[in-house]
Design a protein around this motif. Structure first.
Motif, mmCIF file in Angstrom:
data_model
loop_
_atom_site.group_PDB
_atom_site.id
_atom_site.type_symbol
_atom_site.label_atom_id
_atom_site.label_comp_id
_atom_site.label_asym_id
_atom_site.label_seq_id
_atom_site.Cartn_x
_atom_site.Cartn_y
_atom_site.Cartn_z
ATOM 1 N N GLU B 24 -1.294 -7.462 2.449
ATOM 2 C CA GLU B 24 -0.553 -6.868 1.340
ATOM 3 C C GLU B 24 0.867 -6.507 1.785
ATOM 4 O OE1 GLU B 24 -3.475 -4.533 -1.078
ATOM 5 O OE2 GLU B 24 -1.845 -3.082 -0.869
ATOM 6 N N LEU B 25 0.946 -5.886 2.958
ATOM 7 C CA LEU B 25 2.254 -5.522 3.506
ATOM 8 C C LEU B 25 3.120 -6.762 3.696
ATOM 9 C CD1 LEU B 25 1.011 -2.965 6.176
ATOM 10 C CD2 LEU B 25 2.643 -2.422 4.351
ATOM 11 N N THR B 26 2.492 -7.817 4.236
ATOM 12 C CA THR B 26 3.232 -9.063 4.476
ATOM 13 C C THR B 26 3.737 -9.637 3.155
ATOM 14 O OG1 THR B 26 1.741 -9.500 6.317
ATOM 15 C CG2 THR B 26 3.114 -11.330 5.575
ATOM 16 N N ALA B 27 2.843 -9.708 2.166
ATOM 17 C CA ALA B 27 3.203 -10.330 0.892
ATOM 18 C C ALA B 27 4.325 -9.556 0.209
ATOM 19 C CB ALA B 27 1.975 -10.404 -0.016
ATOM 20 N N ILE B 28 4.162 -8.237 0.153
ATOM 21 C CA ILE B 28 5.180 -7.449 -0.541
ATOM 22 C C ILE B 28 6.504 -7.469 0.218
ATOM 23 C CG2 ILE B 28 5.805 -5.087 -1.194
ATOM 24 C CD1 ILE B 28 2.887 -4.763 -2.105
ATOM 25 N N GLY B 29 6.433 -7.348 1.532
ATOM 26 C CA GLY B 29 7.649 -7.421 2.343
ATOM 27 C C GLY B 29 8.353 -8.761 2.179
ATOM 28 N N THR B 84 11.542 11.764 -0.479
ATOM 29 C CA THR B 84 10.301 11.672 0.277
ATOM 30 C C THR B 84 9.457 10.549 -0.291
ATOM 31 O OG1 THR B 84 10.413 14.041 0.627
ATOM 32 C CG2 THR B 84 8.322 12.954 1.136
ATOM 33 N N LEU B 85 9.152 9.583 0.554
ATOM 34 C CA LEU B 85 8.338 8.449 0.129
ATOM 35 C C LEU B 85 6.987 8.502 0.823
ATOM 36 C CD1 LEU B 85 11.075 5.672 0.453
ATOM 37 C CD2 LEU B 85 10.365 6.846 -1.633
ATOM 38 N N SER B 86 5.970 7.980 0.167
ATOM 39 C CA SER B 86 4.647 7.924 0.793
ATOM 40 C C SER B 86 4.696 6.979 1.987
ATOM 41 C CB SER B 86 3.624 7.410 -0.219
ATOM 42 O OG SER B 86 3.813 6.028 -0.417
ATOM 43 N N GLN B 87 3.635 7.037 2.816
ATOM 44 C CA GLN B 87 3.581 6.159 3.986
ATOM 45 C C GLN B 87 3.626 4.693 3.576
ATOM 46 O OE1 GLN B 87 0.261 8.268 4.350
ATOM 47 N NE2 GLN B 87 0.692 9.356 6.267
ATOM 48 N N THR B 88 2.801 4.352 2.589
ATOM 49 C CA THR B 88 2.728 2.953 2.161
ATOM 50 C C THR B 88 4.069 2.483 1.614
ATOM 51 O OG1 THR B 88 0.517 3.545 1.456
ATOM 52 C CG2 THR B 88 1.276 1.347 0.893
ATOM 53 N N LEU B 89 4.662 3.300 0.770
ATOM 54 C CA LEU B 89 5.940 2.924 0.163
ATOM 55 C C LEU B 89 7.012 2.767 1.238
ATOM 56 C CD1 LEU B 89 6.344 2.373 -2.748
ATOM 57 C CD2 LEU B 89 7.421 4.624 -3.026
ATOM 58 N N SER B 90 7.016 3.674 2.198
ATOM 59 C CA SER B 90 7.973 3.574 3.310
ATOM 60 C C SER B 90 7.780 2.266 4.060
ATOM 61 C CB SER B 90 7.790 4.737 4.287
ATOM 62 O OG SER B 90 7.995 5.963 3.630
ATOM 63 N N ALA B 91 6.503 1.908 4.278
ATOM 64 C CA ALA B 91 6.217 0.668 5.004
ATOM 65 C C ALA B 91 6.717 -0.551 4.226
ATOM 66 C CB ALA B 91 4.719 0.544 5.244
ATOM 67 N N TYR B 92 6.400 -0.603 2.924
ATOM 68 C CA TYR B 92 6.884 -1.708 2.084
ATOM 69 C C TYR B 92 8.397 -1.830 2.180
ATOM 70 C CZ TYR B 92 2.360 -1.901 -0.353
ATOM 71 O OH TYR B 92 1.036 -2.029 -0.675
#
Ligand SMILES: Nc1ncnc2c1ncn2[C@@H]1O[C@H](COP(=O)(O)OP(=O)(O)OP(=O)(O)O)[C@@H](O)[C@H]1O
Ligand SMILES: [Mg+2]
Lengths: 254, 228
Positions: B24-29, B84-92
């Motif tokens: 998911e991270l790969t696809a969105i990134g 402030t962003l969530s962990q997931t959002l920060s990662a994306y």
């Protein structure tokens, strides 16, 4: 009184401190084929590019019919679709088939719907004898076929005038004929054409008028008859002699 | 060996979930990076001075600093600016912004390789500059870019592993958990290494398929694909 399609007055183009040409005057009547000849680096290509507004002249004016296309108010894209241009290196859109190459402008510029565009595109391919190659990509066509598709692509826009910039110079000798034949037919059918070429046979047979350009100016112009048989200037005579020699030799070698 | 298999079986579901997050991270990134990267490439090639300057600065900045630093700046740094962003959002965001810089360079190279003559040909039939870019330049440039661009999804997939450092539960985070629960770091990390490898192979096959699918007879896709 015949209609003037293209009128050029006092046209000047300068790149940096290189004056490519200065104060060029030229006009073309409806239905005429005018051939420009002249040595390399004389500004022939630059002149065609100015006419098609692909580059801006530094001075002078150009009219297409009664519209001054060098005026600041004109919509350049609109002008260009009325001036067909054929390049030395064909410049087909490499990711599109022959048919799609011809169709694209009809859809995106002329805003025809798909069916009308397709019908018109086939009609233009028919004119250059390539209906059977409609679904080939440029990479699958010979140089001569690519150039004929390029001609069809330009014709599809129903231009007022067609500009040709050495359309056969990049072709193998055996492919030149088929392109010149298409051009000859086009000229006979009444298309107004301005052709830069070294093909003297074509110029002699098809041109209504030949313009000899050298070092950024028009040295002389006249009917093929006059220019080939009674050139007014020594420079014209020398150029014609050289070019006939050069191309004549090539033909003998084949 | 049977220890290792037991570990694999015990944590299989966990690894699967982690692998899902990694993909998911790969696809969105990748998608974010592509859209932004395309904008940057166009800005650098066709933009006016400020746009060209911005694109250049962006690309240099994001390629010149570690992804991990960018991730920490977004996750730990932005809150001090009131964001402030969530962990997931920060990662994306970190992955997308970072990938954009790399993808921009692949795309820019391809756009330049298509060259000015196709632009001239498009303008000559009355297409506007943007129409020519859209209908003539990009369809060719994107095809041309595929072989070298194909490095990016692979590299991105592997670099997503840094996000476990802000506690996103990706495959790497699952490996860490397996390692601490079983006191078997070698087994755990080897296990996820295999999972990464499988994903990379699958992705590679997908990219090869894309390359074949986009091929046009007589239109050569230049450039060699580098090593993974
Ligand atoms: N984009 C450009 N920038 C600078 N100089 C140019 C540019 N285009 C053409 N020139 C110069 O203008 C002059 C005329 O070039 P042009 O291509 O119009 O000549 P030509 O008569 O078509 O020659 P050829 O027979 O070789 O095609 C040359 O000196 C060339 O170097
Ligand atoms: Mg020329």
């Amino acid at each position: 009184m015949t209609n003037k399609i293209l009128t050029i007055k006092n046209l000047t183009k300068i790149y940096g401190d290189n004056i490519v040409f200065q104060n060029i005057d030229l006009s073309i009547n409806e239905g005429d084929t005018v051939v420009i000849i002249g040595p390399s680096g004389t500004g022939k290509s630059t002149l065609l590019r100015c006419i098609n507004l692909l580059t801006k002249p530094n001075g002078g004016q150009i009219w297409l019919d009664d519209e001054e296309i060098t005026s600041k108010e004109v919509n350049e894209d609109n002008v260009r679709q009325h001036i067909g241009m054929v390049f030395q290196n064909f410049l087909l859109f490499n990711h599109l088939t022959a048919l799609e190459n011809v169709k694209l402008g009809l859809i995106k510029v002329k805003k025809l719907d798909k069916t009308a565009a397709e019908a018109k595109a086939f009609q233009e391919l028919e004119r250059v004898g390539l209906v059977d190659r409609a679904h080939h990509f440029p990479g699958q066509l010979s140089g001569g076929q690519q150039q004929r598709v390029a001609i069809a692509r330009a014709l599809a826009m129903d231009p007022r005038i067609m500009l040709f910039d050495e359309p056969t110079s990049a072709l193998d000798p055996e492919l030149i004929g088929e392109v010149l034949e298409v051009m000859r037919k086009l000229s006979l059918a009444g298309m107004t054409m301005l052709v830069v070429t070294h093909e003297m046979g074509f110029a002699r047979e098809v041109a209504d008028r030949i313009v000899f350009m050298e070092k950024g100016s028009i040295v002389e112009e006249g009917s093929p008859e006059d220019l080939f048989n009674r050139p007014k200037f020594q420079r014209t005579r020398e150029f014609l002699w050289k070019i006939t020699e050069l191309y004549g030799k090539k033909e003998q070698e084949e | 060996m049977s220890d290792w298999l037991n570990l694999l079986i015990r944590f299989f579901d966990d690894f699967l979930v982690g692998a899902g997050v990694t993909l998911e991270l790969t696809a969105i990134g990748l998608v974010m990076g592509f859209l932004l990267g395309l904008g940057l490439a166009l800005g650098k090639v066709y933009g006016n001075k400020p746009l060209c300057w911005f694109s250049t600065a962006y690309i240099e900045l994001f390629r010149g600093t570690p992804l991990l630093v960018q991730l920490f700046l977004i996750y730990y740094g932005l809150p001090s600016l009131g964001i402030t962003l969530s962990q997931t959002l920060s990662a994306y965001l970190a992955l997308g912004l970072n990938s954009a810089a790399y993808q921009a360079e692949y795309l820019r190279g391809a756009i330049l390789a298509i060259g000015n003559t196709q632009m001239t040909a498009g303008r000559a039939i009355g297409l506007s500059r943007w129409q020519t870019i859209l209908h003539i330049i990009l369809p060719q440039a994107l095809r041309l870019a595929i072989p070298s661009w194909s490095n990016e999804p692979i590299l991105l997939l592997k670099s997503t592993a840094v996000v476990f450092l802000i506690a996103v539960q990706d495959l790497m985070a699952k490996a860490k958990r397996a390692a601490t629960t079983t006191y078997n770091p070698i087994g755990s990390y080897l296990a996820v290494a295999v999972v990464y490898l499988v994903m990379v192979f699958a992705l590679n096959a997908l990219l090869k398929w894309l390359e074949r699918k986009a091929r046009i007879p007589g239109f050569e896709m230049e450039g060699k694909k580098g090593s993974l």
